[in-house]
Motif scaffolding. Structure first.
Motif, PDB file in Angstrom:
ATOM      1  N   THR A 120       0.847  -1.184   0.000  1.00 24.10           N
ATOM      2  CA  THR A 120       0.000   0.000   0.000  1.00 24.10           C
ATOM      3  C   THR A 120       0.884   1.235   0.000  1.00 24.10           C
ATOM      4  O   THR A 120       1.818   1.344   0.791  1.00 24.10           O
ATOM      5  CB  THR A 120      -0.920   0.014   1.240  1.00 24.10           C
ATOM      6  N   LYS A 121       0.580   2.181  -0.887  1.00 27.35           N
ATOM      7  CA  LYS A 121       1.345   3.424  -1.009  1.00 27.35           C
ATOM      8  C   LYS A 121       0.702   4.488  -0.135  1.00 27.35           C
ATOM      9  O   LYS A 121      -0.521   4.613  -0.096  1.00 27.35           O
ATOM     10  CB  LYS A 121       1.376   3.857  -2.469  1.00 27.35           C
ATOM     11  N   ARG A 122       1.550   5.265   0.581  1.00 33.18           N
ATOM     12  CA  ARG A 122       1.069   6.318   1.467  1.00 33.18           C
ATOM     13  C   ARG A 122       1.687   7.654   1.098  1.00 33.18           C
ATOM     14  O   ARG A 122       2.825   7.719   0.648  1.00 33.18           O
ATOM     15  CB  ARG A 122       1.438   6.020   2.918  1.00 33.18           C
ATOM     16  N   ASP A 123       0.939   8.724   1.362  1.00 34.00           N
ATOM     17  CA  ASP A 123       1.448  10.083   1.213  1.00 34.00           C
ATOM     18  C   ASP A 123       2.164  10.452   2.505  1.00 34.00           C
ATOM     19  O   ASP A 123       1.580  10.341   3.588  1.00 34.00           O
ATOM     20  CB  ASP A 123       0.289  11.038   0.938  1.00 34.00           C
ATOM     21  N   SER A 124       3.427  10.876   2.427  1.00 29.99           N
ATOM     22  CA  SER A 124       4.204  11.180   3.618  1.00 29.99           C
ATOM     23  C   SER A 124       3.708  12.429   4.334  1.00 29.99           C
ATOM     24  O   SER A 124       3.835  12.535   5.557  1.00 29.99           O
ATOM     25  CB  SER A 124       5.674  11.366   3.249  1.00 29.99           C
ATOM     26  N   ASP A 125       3.149  13.378   3.611  1.00 31.79           N
ATOM     27  CA  ASP A 125       2.701  14.626   4.230  1.00 31.79           C
ATOM     28  C   ASP A 125       1.439  14.426   5.054  1.00 31.79           C
ATOM     29  O   ASP A 125       1.368  14.811   6.220  1.00 31.79           O
ATOM     30  CB  ASP A 125       2.454  15.691   3.159  1.00 31.79           C
ATOM     31  N   SER A 126       0.411  13.827   4.460  1.00 31.92           N
ATOM     32  CA  SER A 126      -0.871  13.686   5.153  1.00 31.92           C
ATOM     33  C   SER A 126      -1.025  12.333   5.834  1.00 31.92           C
ATOM     34  O   SER A 126      -1.867  12.184   6.717  1.00 31.92           O
ATOM     35  CB  SER A 126      -2.023  13.880   4.165  1.00 31.92           C
ATOM     36  N   GLY A 127      -0.252  11.319   5.436  1.00 30.76           N
ATOM     37  CA  GLY A 127      -0.371   9.989   6.010  1.00 30.76           C
ATOM     38  C   GLY A 127      -1.505   9.166   5.424  1.00 30.76           C
ATOM     39  O   GLY A 127      -1.760   8.055   5.877  1.00 30.76           O
TER      40      GLY A 127
END
Length: 58
Positions: free
Chosen positions: A31-38
Motif C-alpha cells: 500500500t502506497k502512502r502520502d508522507s505529508d498527510s499519512g
C-alpha cells in the motif's frame, strides 16, 4: 558520456518523493502512502512492491 535524453519523455529518474509504501501481511499487498498527510493512496494487486517508492520500516 551518459545522458538522460530524451527530455520530456515522462520517464521517472530517481526515487518518488513524499511517498512511502508498507506491506500488509493480512491481504499480502503493498500500500502506497502520502508522507505529508499519512493517507493511503493506492494498493497493488499483484503482490509486488511499487517501483521507486521507499519502504517503511516494519
Amino acid at each position: 558520456m551518459a545522458k538522460n535524453d530524451p527530455v520530456g519523455d515522462n520517464a521517472r529518474r530517481g526515487a518518488v518523493r513524499d511517498r512511502s509504501q508498507v506491506y500488509n501481511p493480512k491481504n499480502e499487498t503493498w500500500t502506497k502512502r502520502d508522507s505529508d498527510s499519512g493517507r493511503f493512496m493506492d494498493q497493488k494487486k499483484d503482490g509486488e512492491p511499487f517501483k521507486g517508492v521507499r519502504k517503511e520500516p516494519k
